[in-house]
Structure formats: structure tokens, C-alpha cells
Design a protein around this motif. Sequence first.
Motif, PDB file in Angstrom:
ATOM      1  N   ASP A  31      -2.541  -5.086 -11.419  1.00  0.00           N
ATOM      2  CA  ASP A  31      -2.634  -3.968 -10.490  1.00  0.00           C
ATOM      3  C   ASP A  31      -1.245  -3.352 -10.287  1.00  0.00           C
ATOM      4  OD1 ASP A  31      -1.329  -5.620  -8.587  1.00  0.00           O
ATOM      5  OD2 ASP A  31      -3.206  -6.147  -7.584  1.00  0.00           O
ATOM      6  N   ARG A  65     -12.381  -4.266  -7.144  1.00  0.00           N
ATOM      7  CA  ARG A  65     -10.998  -3.755  -7.199  1.00  0.00           C
ATOM      8  C   ARG A  65     -10.972  -2.232  -7.193  1.00  0.00           C
ATOM      9  NH1 ARG A  65      -7.195  -4.740 -12.501  1.00  0.00           N
ATOM     10  NH2 ARG A  65      -5.522  -3.298 -11.957  1.00  0.00           N
ATOM     11  N   THR A  69      -9.491  -0.182  -4.106  1.00  0.00           N
ATOM     12  CA  THR A  69      -8.258   0.559  -4.388  1.00  0.00           C
ATOM     13  C   THR A  69      -8.419   2.033  -4.032  1.00  0.00           C
ATOM     14  OG1 THR A  69      -7.672  -0.949  -6.178  1.00  0.00           O
ATOM     15  CG2 THR A  69      -6.605   1.210  -6.191  1.00  0.00           C
ATOM     16  N   LEU A 140      -3.593  -1.774   2.029  1.00  0.00           N
ATOM     17  CA  LEU A 140      -3.742  -2.948   1.177  1.00  0.00           C
ATOM     18  C   LEU A 140      -2.993  -4.114   1.799  1.00  0.00           C
ATOM     19  CD1 LEU A 140      -3.160  -1.409  -2.367  1.00  0.00           C
ATOM     20  CD2 LEU A 140      -5.333  -2.119  -1.360  1.00  0.00           C
ATOM     21  N   TYR A 141      -3.585  -5.297   1.710  1.00  0.00           N
ATOM     22  CA  TYR A 141      -2.958  -6.506   2.242  1.00  0.00           C
ATOM     23  C   TYR A 141      -2.531  -7.444   1.122  1.00  0.00           C
ATOM     24  CZ  TYR A 141      -2.327 -10.991   4.521  1.00  0.00           C
ATOM     25  OH  TYR A 141      -1.799 -12.189   4.926  1.00  0.00           O
ATOM     26  N   TYR A 168       0.487  -9.339  -0.592  1.00  0.00           N
ATOM     27  CA  TYR A 168       1.369  -8.782  -1.619  1.00  0.00           C
ATOM     28  C   TYR A 168       2.813  -9.110  -1.269  1.00  0.00           C
ATOM     29  CZ  TYR A 168      -2.239  -6.271  -4.165  1.00  0.00           C
ATOM     30  OH  TYR A 168      -3.329  -5.958  -4.939  1.00  0.00           O
ATOM     31  N   LEU A 181      -9.705  -7.846  -3.954  1.00  0.00           N
ATOM     32  CA  LEU A 181      -8.651  -7.125  -3.257  1.00  0.00           C
ATOM     33  C   LEU A 181      -8.946  -7.183  -1.759  1.00  0.00           C
ATOM     34  CD1 LEU A 181      -6.156  -5.299  -3.654  1.00  0.00           C
ATOM     35  CD2 LEU A 181      -7.699  -3.370  -3.847  1.00  0.00           C
ATOM     36  N   ARG A 183      -8.020  -5.666   2.127  1.00  0.00           N
ATOM     37  CA  ARG A 183      -7.421  -4.622   2.965  1.00  0.00           C
ATOM     38  C   ARG A 183      -7.377  -5.101   4.406  1.00  0.00           C
ATOM     39  NH1 ARG A 183      -6.297   0.564   1.364  1.00  0.00           N
ATOM     40  NH2 ARG A 183      -6.898   1.098  -0.760  1.00  0.00           N
TER      41      ARG A 183
END
Length: 196
Positions: A31, A65, A69, A140-141, A168, A181, A183
Motif C-alpha cells: 500500500d 482494502r 482506501t 487511516l489508522y 502505520y 485496513l 480506519r
Amino acid sequence: MDESFSALRASFSNTGWSRISYTDEGPGDRDAQGVLWARVSQSLDERGELTGTPQWRMINPARQRETMTKLLCQFCRTPARTPEGILFLHSTKDGIPEPSTTVHTTQPPFCREHARMAPKRCSHLADRGHVALLAQSAPLYGVIGTPHAYAADRSIQVMACDGVPVPYGHADLAWLVASQLVRTLRAFTVVNLDDL
């Protein structure tokens, strides 16, 4: 042995740190934050677009994802952001979250039309109860995935996955193969779907 697992190897990032990678890694395998993603098969049409409806009990990492995203409705893949906010459904197994808290979610958002029908098709929401959250912010987390380790015999070992999101920027991401993913929902209000 799973074909994607046999394609894993140790490599070095641009900064010189060791990490997990695929032997034939391509641009879509990581990503924007540099995290390696699990490879999965998908049904695509002649234009390369995803086809079929979501399998509610099975999470497809590539579809999850993409929808997370781009903040697309997880059912129809149209933009879920509206002037009022972004609509997410959240399990109430641990109660209804207070608007002053933050919520981490792996559930992609919904458009208004499909948010109403989702609980009828998703046993996770139907069995545990759910609430609709209209978020003003959903940055995003991080990711959830399977951690790996480089063993003394130069093999790659799969470690136990605890399902806890890894933010991240965390060092553990170098040896993790992501599958979901995450959030963070902030500035949200609890709403009644019938009022939308």
C-alpha cells in the motif's frame, strides 16, 4: 503449502531495514505506506473491474482494502462520503460507542441504500446488534494481518495473529502481511438509518 506463502522472502527496504516481501513483488503488493498485502484471487470482468456481490461471511483483503482506501460503499462500490459525513455500521457487542471516543473499524462504509439492507445479509451485524455511525472524519489508522519472523535456519515463520490493529509507522509492519485496513472514526454521531 499456500502458493503466496512459498513466494515470501526476506528483503531490505530503501532505508536498510529487513522486511518481508514477495519474490516476484509488484507495485500493487504494497500500500502507499509500504505495507505488504496478502494476495487473493478475485472475479474480474473484461474491464478488470470486480464482479459479484460481497460474501458477507468472508473478507476479501483486496476488496476490503479498495473500499476502505477510497471510502466506497462495501456493497456497490460507489463513493460513500456525503455532505453529512461517511456512514459506517458498527457492532454493538461491546455497547454503543460514545461520540467523544474514537472507534477503530475494519468495516468499509456504506451508501445510504445499502446500509439499510446490510444487517439482513451480514450475520455479524444481525447476531451482535449494530448501530449506524455518521463520521465526519475517518483517517487511516493501520492494518490487521499475519505477523512473520525470519528464523535462524533462514526460513520464514508464521507467527500467531491476535487480530489487534497495528498502526502505520510501527516497526512490526515490516514483517506483517496485511489482510484488513483499519480506519479511526472520529467526530461521529449515532444515527437512525430510517432518519437518513
